[in-house]
Design a protein around this motif. Structure first.
Motif, PDB file in Angstrom:
ATOM      1  N   ASP A  32       0.835  -1.199   0.000  1.00 38.88           N
ATOM      2  CA  ASP A  32       0.000   0.000   0.000  1.00 38.88           C
ATOM      3  C   ASP A  32       0.868   1.247   0.000  1.00 38.88           C
ATOM      4  O   ASP A  32       1.868   1.338   0.725  1.00 38.88           O
ATOM      5  CB  ASP A  32      -0.917   0.009   1.220  1.00 38.88           C
ATOM      6  CG  ASP A  32      -1.974  -1.074   1.163  1.00 38.88           C
ATOM      7  OD1 ASP A  32      -2.366  -1.451   0.051  1.00 38.88           O
ATOM      8  OD2 ASP A  32      -2.394  -1.553   2.236  1.00 38.88           O
ATOM      9  N   ASN A  46      -4.761   6.961  -1.220  1.00 36.09           N
ATOM     10  CA  ASN A  46      -4.327   5.589  -0.956  1.00 36.09           C
ATOM     11  C   ASN A  46      -4.394   4.754  -2.236  1.00 36.09           C
ATOM     12  O   ASN A  46      -5.434   4.717  -2.912  1.00 36.09           O
ATOM     13  CB  ASN A  46      -5.222   4.949   0.113  1.00 36.09           C
ATOM     14  CG  ASN A  46      -5.090   5.627   1.461  1.00 36.09           C
ATOM     15  OD1 ASN A  46      -3.999   6.040   1.853  1.00 36.09           O
ATOM     16  ND2 ASN A  46      -6.201   5.753   2.179  1.00 36.09           N
ATOM     17  N   THR A  92      -2.723   0.910  -4.143  1.00 35.10           N
ATOM     18  CA  THR A  92      -2.030  -0.354  -3.946  1.00 35.10           C
ATOM     19  C   THR A  92      -1.103  -0.591  -5.115  1.00 35.10           C
ATOM     20  O   THR A  92      -1.535  -0.590  -6.275  1.00 35.10           O
ATOM     21  CB  THR A  92      -3.029  -1.521  -3.835  1.00 35.10           C
ATOM     22  OG1 THR A  92      -3.872  -1.318  -2.693  1.00 35.10           O
ATOM     23  CG2 THR A  92      -2.292  -2.851  -3.672  1.00 35.10           C
ATOM     24  N   GLU A 124       3.863   1.987   2.985  1.00 32.55           N
ATOM     25  CA  GLU A 124       3.695   1.359   4.291  1.00 32.55           C
ATOM     26  C   GLU A 124       4.945   0.578   4.681  1.00 32.55           C
ATOM     27  O   GLU A 124       5.766   0.228   3.835  1.00 32.55           O
ATOM     28  CB  GLU A 124       2.491   0.417   4.268  1.00 32.55           C
ATOM     29  CG  GLU A 124       1.154   1.116   4.058  1.00 32.55           C
ATOM     30  CD  GLU A 124       0.811   2.057   5.207  1.00 32.55           C
ATOM     31  OE1 GLU A 124       1.200   1.765   6.353  1.00 32.55           O
ATOM     32  OE2 GLU A 124       0.147   3.077   4.949  1.00 32.55           O
TER      33      GLU A 124
END
Length: 235
Positions: A81, A88, A90, A221
């Motif tokens: 992520d 946000n 992916t 992340e």
């Protein structure tokens, strides 16, 4: 007259700054949600098998013992992520350059490993790929990621063709020159002339000496996953 011009100029400047602010916030949102393609779904046994996994079956439940190798139709890569300019997303990168082997005795996989060519991993962004191969993974120095079993995998019984079984795998994952013990769930399915194995290995970047990227409006992340779908054929 001069005062009027200055007032108009100030209003224009304020409007321009506001417009730039709107574009900076709305632009990434519009691109990510309406222009950019959605990330591919996680690798799964539901994905169509490769060419080496087709054909008629003459196998029984008992004929899986022996040596196997990773063949065509195999894939591996990462899923992580990101925050891209406040949005946000992916990120997914994959490669078909995967090698490996497996030894089965009875209903247990007693040894095995697979290796991923990291330099060939590609996502939907050339810029991301350049960062991945360079400052993040340094694939020139660490070109491969490897998983090796350290404990047998007990599947309970040999599945019939098309049947799926699940089990837990434990082994050592080597990435970026660092090795750690990992455990994760995997699924296996018999095919006409072999079987396929699917799983996802959680990775905490700091455990492998990898700094989570944070640059140019992009943050990542601290954790991600290595996904794989391996097609095994007789060695």
């Amino acid at each position: 007259m001069a005062g009027s011009i200055r007032r108009h100029w100030k209003r224009w400047l304020i409007a321009a700054v506001a417009a730039v602010a709107v574009l900076c916030t709305a632009g990434p949102y519009i691109y990510i949600n309406y222009v950019q393609d959605k990330p591919p779904a996680a690798l799964s046994l539901d994905d169509p098998p490769g060419s080496d996994s087709s054909g008629s079956s003459s196998g029984s439940r008992e004929d899986v013992a022996g040596a196997w190798r990773v063949g065509s139709g195999s894939q591996a890569g990462y899923r992580v992520d990101e925050v891209l300019f406040g949005q946000n997303v992916t990120a997914v990168g994959r490669t078909e350059k995967v090698t490996g082997e497996l030894e089965i005795e009875g209903n247990r996989a007693v040894s095995g490993s697979f290796t991923v060519d990291l330099a060939s991993v590609k996502s939907d962004s050339d810029q991301r790929d350049g960062q991945f191969r360079g400052r993040i993974m340094n694939t020139e120095r660490y070109p491969e990621a490897t998983f090796e079993l350290t404990e047998p995998i007990d599947f309970g019984s040999a599945p019939a063709v098309g049947e799926r079984v699940s089990a837990k795998a434990t082994g050592e994952l080597t990435v970026h020159g660092e090795t750690n013990s990992v455990s994760f769930e995997l699924d296996a399915q018999r095919t006409a002339d072999g079987f396929r194995v699917n799983g996802s290995i959680p990775v905490t970047f700091a455990d492998y000496g990898i700094e989570a990227p944070d640059f140019g409006g992009i943050t990542v992340e601290d954790e991600g996953n290595i996904e794989f779908l391996l097609a095994f054929n007789r060695a």
